[in-house]
Each structure stands twice: as C-alpha cells, then as structure tokens.
Scaffold this motif. Structure first.
Motif, PDB file in Angstrom:
ATOM      1  N   UNK A  38       0.984  -1.263  -0.022  1.00 54.70           N
ATOM      2  CA  UNK A  38      -0.058   0.052   0.229  1.00 54.70           C
ATOM      3  C   UNK A  38       0.865   1.414  -0.081  1.00 54.70           C
ATOM      4  N   UNK A  39       0.519   2.273  -0.680  1.00 51.70           N
ATOM      5  CA  UNK A  39       1.230   3.762  -0.763  1.00 51.70           C
ATOM      6  C   UNK A  39      -0.221   4.479  -0.780  1.00 51.70           C
ATOM      7  N   UNK A  40      -0.097   5.208   0.552  1.00 48.83           N
ATOM      8  CA  UNK A  40      -1.173   6.152   0.732  1.00 48.83           C
ATOM      9  C   UNK A  40      -0.611   7.432   0.754  1.00 48.83           C
ATOM     10  N   UNK A  41      -1.271   8.430  -0.241  1.00 46.43           N
ATOM     11  CA  UNK A  41      -0.649   9.825  -0.673  1.00 46.43           C
ATOM     12  C   UNK A  41      -1.695  11.060  -0.489  1.00 46.43           C
ATOM     13  N   UNK A  42      -1.239  12.079   0.015  1.00 47.35           N
ATOM     14  CA  UNK A  42      -2.086  13.082   0.398  1.00 47.35           C
ATOM     15  C   UNK A  42      -1.020  14.150  -0.374  1.00 47.35           C
ATOM     16  N   UNK A  43      -1.380  14.957  -1.284  1.00 51.00           N
ATOM     17  CA  UNK A  43      -0.684  15.966  -2.070  1.00 51.00           C
ATOM     18  C   UNK A  43      -0.435  15.824  -3.476  1.00 51.00           C
ATOM     19  N   UNK A  44       0.746  16.141  -3.929  1.00 52.47           N
ATOM     20  CA  UNK A  44       0.834  16.021  -5.224  1.00 52.47           C
ATOM     21  C   UNK A  44       1.453  14.807  -5.797  1.00 52.47           C
ATOM     22  N   UNK A  45       1.068  14.288  -6.759  1.00 52.52           N
ATOM     23  CA  UNK A  45       1.341  12.856  -7.679  1.00 52.52           C
ATOM     24  C   UNK A  45       2.022  13.526  -9.090  1.00 52.52           C
ATOM     25  N   UNK A  46       3.132  12.765  -9.024  1.00 55.34           N
ATOM     26  CA  UNK A  46       3.668  12.917 -10.495  1.00 55.34           C
ATOM     27  C   UNK A  46       3.637  11.568 -11.239  1.00 55.34           C
ATOM     28  N   UNK A  47       3.038  11.593 -12.124  1.00 53.61           N
ATOM     29  CA  UNK A  47       2.941  10.186 -13.039  1.00 53.61           C
ATOM     30  C   UNK A  47       3.910  10.287 -14.187  1.00 53.61           C
ATOM     31  N   UNK A  48       4.930   9.158 -14.046  1.00 55.36           N
ATOM     32  CA  UNK A  48       5.920   9.213 -15.303  1.00 55.36           C
ATOM     33  C   UNK A  48       5.451   7.929 -16.224  1.00 55.36           C
ATOM     34  N   UNK A  49       5.463   8.363 -17.361  1.00 54.99           N
ATOM     35  CA  UNK A  49       5.180   7.392 -18.496  1.00 54.99           C
ATOM     36  C   UNK A  49       6.300   6.288 -18.560  1.00 54.99           C
ATOM     37  N   UNK A  50       5.880   5.088 -19.130  1.00 51.36           N
ATOM     38  CA  UNK A  50       6.712   3.816 -19.380  1.00 51.36           C
ATOM     39  C   UNK A  50       7.882   4.549 -19.942  1.00 51.36           C
ATOM     40  N   UNK A  51       8.886   4.147 -19.013  1.00 50.94           N
ATOM     41  CA  UNK A  51      10.224   4.319 -19.499  1.00 50.94           C
ATOM     42  C   UNK A  51      11.047   3.042 -20.318  1.00 50.94           C
ATOM     43  N   UNK A  52      11.782   3.143 -21.262  1.00 51.19           N
ATOM     44  CA  UNK A  52      12.420   2.006 -21.928  1.00 51.19           C
ATOM     45  C   UNK A  52      13.760   2.369 -21.841  1.00 51.19           C
ATOM     46  N   UNK A  53      14.598   1.113 -22.569  1.00 49.61           N
ATOM     47  CA  UNK A  53      16.308   1.394 -22.430  1.00 49.61           C
ATOM     48  C   UNK A  53      16.593   2.287 -23.701  1.00 49.61           C
ATOM     49  N   UNK A  54      16.094   3.345 -24.217  1.00 47.73           N
ATOM     50  CA  UNK A  54      16.582   4.271 -25.153  1.00 47.73           C
ATOM     51  C   UNK A  54      17.341   5.326 -24.454  1.00 47.73           C
ATOM     52  N   UNK A  55      18.422   5.713 -24.943  1.00 51.21           N
ATOM     53  CA  UNK A  55      19.083   6.950 -24.438  1.00 51.21           C
ATOM     54  C   UNK A  55      18.420   8.221 -24.996  1.00 51.21           C
ATOM     55  N   UNK A  56      19.148   9.397 -24.395  1.00 53.06           N
ATOM     56  CA  UNK A  56      18.576  10.639 -24.892  1.00 53.06           C
ATOM     57  C   UNK A  56      18.523  10.793 -26.326  1.00 53.06           C
TER      58      UNK A  56
END
Length: 132
Positions: free
Chosen positions: A20-38
């Motif tokens: 369980x992760x219980x959060x109150x406040x600002x959430x940031x959703x990060x899209x799926x990251x893969x093994x590609x460089x910049x």
C-alpha cells in the motif's frame, strides 16, 4: 505532502515491494520508460541488466525534472517481455535496488507481456511519485 508506504500484517508478506502507498498531496505520473538513451538509441540489446540500468536512469531523470527523487516513488509497474528467462529477473531486482528505497519500497507490479512497442526492448517501467 504526506506519504505512508506499508504492508498490512493481514496480507501475504511482500518481497522487495510494499502492498500500500497512501498519499496526500502532489502526485507525478511518469510514462513508461524504456532502454533508449537521450538520442533514442537502444541501450543494452539482448541484455536485461543493461536495459534495466538505462530504464532506471531515465526514471531518475524524469522524477528529478519534476522536482523529486527516486525515494518519492510510491507505485511502480514493470513490464517484462516473455522472452526474458525468469532466471534473469534477479538481475533486474539488483539494479532496481540500487535506485529505490529498499527499506520502504514502493507498491509494485511486475507483468510479463508478449512484446513491447519496439523490437529489442526487454523491459518498460512506469512509476507514480509523491513529491513534497
């Protein structure tokens, strides 16, 4: 912002994650990251450990750009392609444990999928962070 990450005693004991992760406040959703460089080039073709390392580097860059740290991750979804031998999973976990708070790990899901969007990708990870 407050966050509480825990595993109730009434659920099976987790290994390397929390229930369980219980959060109150600002959430940031990060899209799926893969093994590609910049530059968009695949890193670690055929090598789960090298790909996991690049994925976590990308996650760290994304979370830091949002003003947080890897310790702010409260939820992690991992997608692994079916061609990865299950004996390789501990290599992924070793990389993961260098980046996350292992004393209080995020709620996590690991799913085996037939393929990812691009040939050569072995792993994709999306996260949610609770940033103060």
């Amino acid at each position: 912002m407050s966050k509480e990450i825990f595993s109730p005693a009434t659920l099976p004991p987790p290994v390397g994650y929390s229930h369980v992760a219980k959060v109150t406040g600002t959430l940031v959703y990060v899209a799926g990251q893969v093994s590609s460089d910049a530059s968009g080039q695949l890193v670690g073709e055929g090598n789960l450990e090298a790909q996991a390392e690049q994925v976590f580097k990308n996650l760290k860059l994304a979370i830091e750009a949002a003003g947080g740290t890897m310790a702010d991750i409260v939820k992690m979804n991992v997608y692994l392609v079916a061609e990865v031998d299950q004996a390789e999973v501990p290599k992924f976990r070793a990389v993961r444990d260098r980046y996350i708070n292992t004393a209080n790990p995020p709620a996590s899901t690991l799913v085996v999928v037939s393929r990812l969007a691009r040939p050569g990708w072995l792993i994709e990870i999306e996260v949610v962070a609770a940033i103060d």
